[in-house]
Design a protein around this motif. Structure first.
Motif, short mmCIF file in Angstrom:
data_model
loop_
_atom_site.label_atom_id
_atom_site.label_comp_id
_atom_site.label_asym_id
_atom_site.label_seq_id
_atom_site.Cartn_x
_atom_site.Cartn_y
_atom_site.Cartn_z
N LEU A 1 12.05 -2.03 2.19
CA LEU A 1 12.30 -1.02 1.09
C LEU A 1 13.55 -0.49 1.18
CD1 LEU A 1 8.77 0.30 -0.05
CD2 LEU A 1 10.17 -0.97 -1.17
N THR A 2 13.43 0.07 2.62
CA THR A 2 15.34 0.45 2.49
C THR A 2 16.61 -0.56 2.54
OG1 THR A 2 14.11 2.46 4.14
CG2 THR A 2 16.52 1.85 4.80
N HIS A 3 15.86 -1.81 3.02
CA HIS A 3 17.37 -2.98 3.34
C HIS A 3 17.13 -3.51 1.99
CE1 HIS A 3 19.12 -6.26 4.75
NE2 HIS A 3 18.05 -7.15 4.23
N THR A 4 16.35 -3.08 0.86
CA THR A 4 16.64 -4.03 -0.57
C THR A 4 17.08 -2.89 -1.34
OG1 THR A 4 13.84 -4.08 -1.23
CG2 THR A 4 15.01 -5.58 0.11
N GLY A 5 16.76 -1.79 -1.24
CA GLY A 5 17.32 -0.99 -1.96
C GLY A 5 16.04 -0.88 -3.08
N HIS A 6 16.26 0.78 -3.35
CA HIS A 6 15.74 1.73 -4.71
C HIS A 6 15.98 2.83 -4.74
CE1 HIS A 6 13.11 4.56 -1.87
NE2 HIS A 6 13.29 3.54 -1.21
N LYS A 7 15.35 3.63 -6.05
CA LYS A 7 15.53 4.55 -6.47
C LYS A 7 15.41 5.95 -7.05
CE LYS A 7 19.18 2.56 -10.37
NZ LYS A 7 19.31 2.49 -11.54
N ARG A 8 13.77 5.52 -5.68
CA ARG A 8 13.09 6.49 -6.12
C ARG A 8 12.91 7.84 -4.54
NH1 ARG A 8 8.25 9.18 -4.10
NH2 ARG A 8 6.82 9.70 -5.90
N PRO A 9 12.98 9.03 -4.22
CA PRO A 9 13.62 10.26 -3.67
C PRO A 9 12.31 10.15 -2.83
CG PRO A 9 13.17 11.01 -5.96
CD PRO A 9 13.18 9.48 -6.05
N GLY A 10 12.42 10.52 -2.05
CA GLY A 10 11.13 11.70 -1.00
C GLY A 10 10.83 9.72 -0.18
N MET A 11 10.60 8.44 -0.42
CA MET A 11 10.31 7.51 0.61
C MET A 11 10.64 8.03 1.44
SD MET A 11 8.41 6.00 -1.65
CE MET A 11 8.26 4.13 -1.06
N THR A 12 9.67 7.39 2.95
CA THR A 12 9.96 7.14 3.96
C THR A 12 11.17 6.18 5.04
OG1 THR A 12 7.79 7.87 4.65
CG2 THR A 12 9.22 6.55 7.09
N LYS A 13 12.65 6.97 5.16
CA LYS A 13 13.42 5.93 5.58
C LYS A 13 12.99 4.75 6.53
CE LYS A 13 18.05 5.13 7.73
NZ LYS A 13 19.28 6.29 7.73
N GLY A 14 13.20 3.48 6.84
CA GLY A 14 12.51 2.75 7.50
C GLY A 14 13.41 1.74 8.33
N LEU A 15 12.86 1.73 10.12
CA LEU A 15 13.78 1.22 10.37
C LEU A 15 14.72 0.06 10.53
CD1 LEU A 15 10.57 0.58 13.81
CD2 LEU A 15 13.03 2.71 13.06
N PRO A 16 15.69 0.20 10.94
CA PRO A 16 16.95 -1.47 10.68
C PRO A 16 15.91 -2.57 10.41
CG PRO A 16 18.10 0.64 12.41
CD PRO A 16 16.52 0.97 12.36
N MET A 17 16.47 -3.60 9.94
CA MET A 17 15.84 -4.63 10.11
C MET A 17 15.66 -5.90 11.69
SD MET A 17 14.44 -4.94 7.31
CE MET A 17 13.51 -6.27 7.75
#
Length: 313
Positions: free
Chosen positions: A280-296
Motif C-alpha cells: 500500500l505504501t509502495h503503490t500509494g493511496h489517498k487515505r490518511p491514518g494508514m500504517t506506513k509499510g516497510l520499504p519493499m
C-alpha cells in the motif's frame, strides 16, 4: 423417425456446446499455478486479511509445492462508486476511491489473478437510492474494463459480505446490499464473468443463527466480521476453487482437521500483514491514518524468511 433424428441431433449439439464450455473452464489458469501475483482488491474487510490468509493457507495445504504471491491491497473506507458521506470519519476525510490508485497498483504489481470485493461502502450505509446504485454499477463496469485492458488472466468477483447491525439485522442496509449482490451476479451471468457469492450464504447463516440466539452476531460493529465471518467468506472461495476439499463449520475445526495448518496459518497471516502495508505504501493511496509499510526490499526479505519456514512445514 424424423423426431428421433432431431432429438439426437439436438443432444449432440448440446454435448458439443457443453464440451466447449468445459474446455474454456479448463483453460483458465488455476490459482496455485499462477506465475504472477494474486491480487485482492477491496475495502477494510479485505484489508483486515483473515479470509485472504485462510484462502492462501488452504491452497498451500492442498498444493504445498505451489507458492504464488498473494497481494492483499484492500484499503479501509474505499469504494468503486467514488461516493462518500459528508461527515465520513467525523469529517476528517472523504472515502477514498479505488480509481485514484488502481493504475499504480496494476502497473507495480502486475497481477495474473485478481479477486474483487466491493459494495459494503458503496451504498454509504443509507437506504437504497437509484443514483448511488448507478454509481456502483458504473464503478464495477469501469473496473472490469480496466482489468481487461491490463490483460488479467483470471478476474474473480465477490459479492459484498452481509451487514450485521444489531438494530436492523438482515433487513435495513442489507436490503441495499441484496440489490447490489443481485445485480453483480446477474451481470456476471450475462457477461460470463467468474463470480463467488459471499453475501447470500452469509445472510442465510446469520438468519439461521438469529433463530437460535437473537444476540448472535457475525460483526460486532455491524460491518467488520470476526473470525467466523471471515471463515464463511473463505469457505465460499475455497469451495469454488477446490470443490473436493472438506470444509468444517468453524475455522478452529478446520485447523484441527488438517495437519500443520495450525502452524501454517499464523505464518501466512504474518507475511500477508507485512506485505499489505508495504504494498500500500509502495503503490500509494489517498487515505490518511494508514500504517506506513516497510520499504519493499526489506519487506520482501522478511517474506522470503517466512516462506522458508512455511517450506519447512
Amino acid at each position: 423417425m424424423r423426431i428421433q433424428f432431431i432429438f439426437f441431433l439436438l443432444l449432440g449439439l448440446l454435448s458439443i456446446s457443453y464440451l466447449s464450455v468445459r474446455g474454456q473452464v479448463r483453460h483458465k489458469p488455476e490459482i496455485w499455478d499462477a506465475a504472477g501475483p494474486i491480487l485482492f482488491l477491496g475495502n477494510s474487510i479485505t484489508y483486515s486479511g483473515q479470509y485472504v490468509a485462510m484462502t492462501e493457507s488452504l491452497l498451500l495445504t492442498s498444493h504445498p509445492k505451489k507458492s504464488p504471491m498473494f497481494c492483499n491491497l484492500g484499503l479501509p473506507s474505499e469504494t468503486v462508486s467514488g461516493l462518500s458521506e459528508p461527515n465520513h470519519a467525523d469529517g476528517k476525510f472523504p472515502r477514498p476511491c479505488l480509481f485514484d490508485r488502481l493504475d499504480h497498483v496494476l502497473d507495480k504489481i502486475k497481477p495474473e489473478v485478481v479477486f474483487v470485493c466491493y459494495g459494503m461502502n458503496d451504498g454509504i450505509y443509507l437506504p437504497f437510492d437509484s443514483s448511488r446504485f448507478e454509481a456502483y454499477k458504473v464503478g464495477i463496469l469501469r473496473l472490469h474494463e480496466r482489468l481487461q485492458k491490463a490483460e488479467i488472466k483470471r478476474i474473480i468477483w465477490l459479492t459484498p459480505p452481509v451487514h450485521d447491525d444489531l438494530r436492523l439485522r438482515t433487513a435495513g442496509y442489507n436490503q441495499v446490499l441484496d440489490r447490489y449482490a443481485d445485480w453483480l451476479m446477474a451481470e456476471a451471468v450475462k457477461n460470463s464473468w467468474e463470480i463467488i457469492d459471499l453475501h447470500f450464504p452469509m445472510k442465510g447463516y446469520l438468519e439461521q443463527q438469529i433463530k437460535v440466539d437473537s444476540t448472535f452476531k457475525l460483526a460486532t460493529d455491524g460491518v467488520h466480521p470476526g473470525t467466523l465471518g471471515h471463515w464463511l467468506m473463505a469457505k465460499a472461495i475455497i469451495a469454488h476453487l477446490l470443490p473436493k476439499m472438506v470444509l468444517e463449520p468453524t475455522w478452529d475445526e478446520q485447523l484441527s482437521r488438517y495437519a500443520k495448518l495450525e502452524r501454517l496459518y499464523p505464518l501466512v497471516l504474518k507475511r500477508q500483514t507485512i506485505m499489505k502495508d508495504a504494498w500500500l505504501t509502495h503503490t500509494g493511496h489517498k487515505r490518511p491514518g494508514m500504517t506506513k509499510g516497510l520499504p519493499m526490499a526489506q519487506a520482501y526479505r522478511l517474506y522470503q524468511e517466512i516462506k522458508s519456514k512455511i517450506a519447512d512445514l
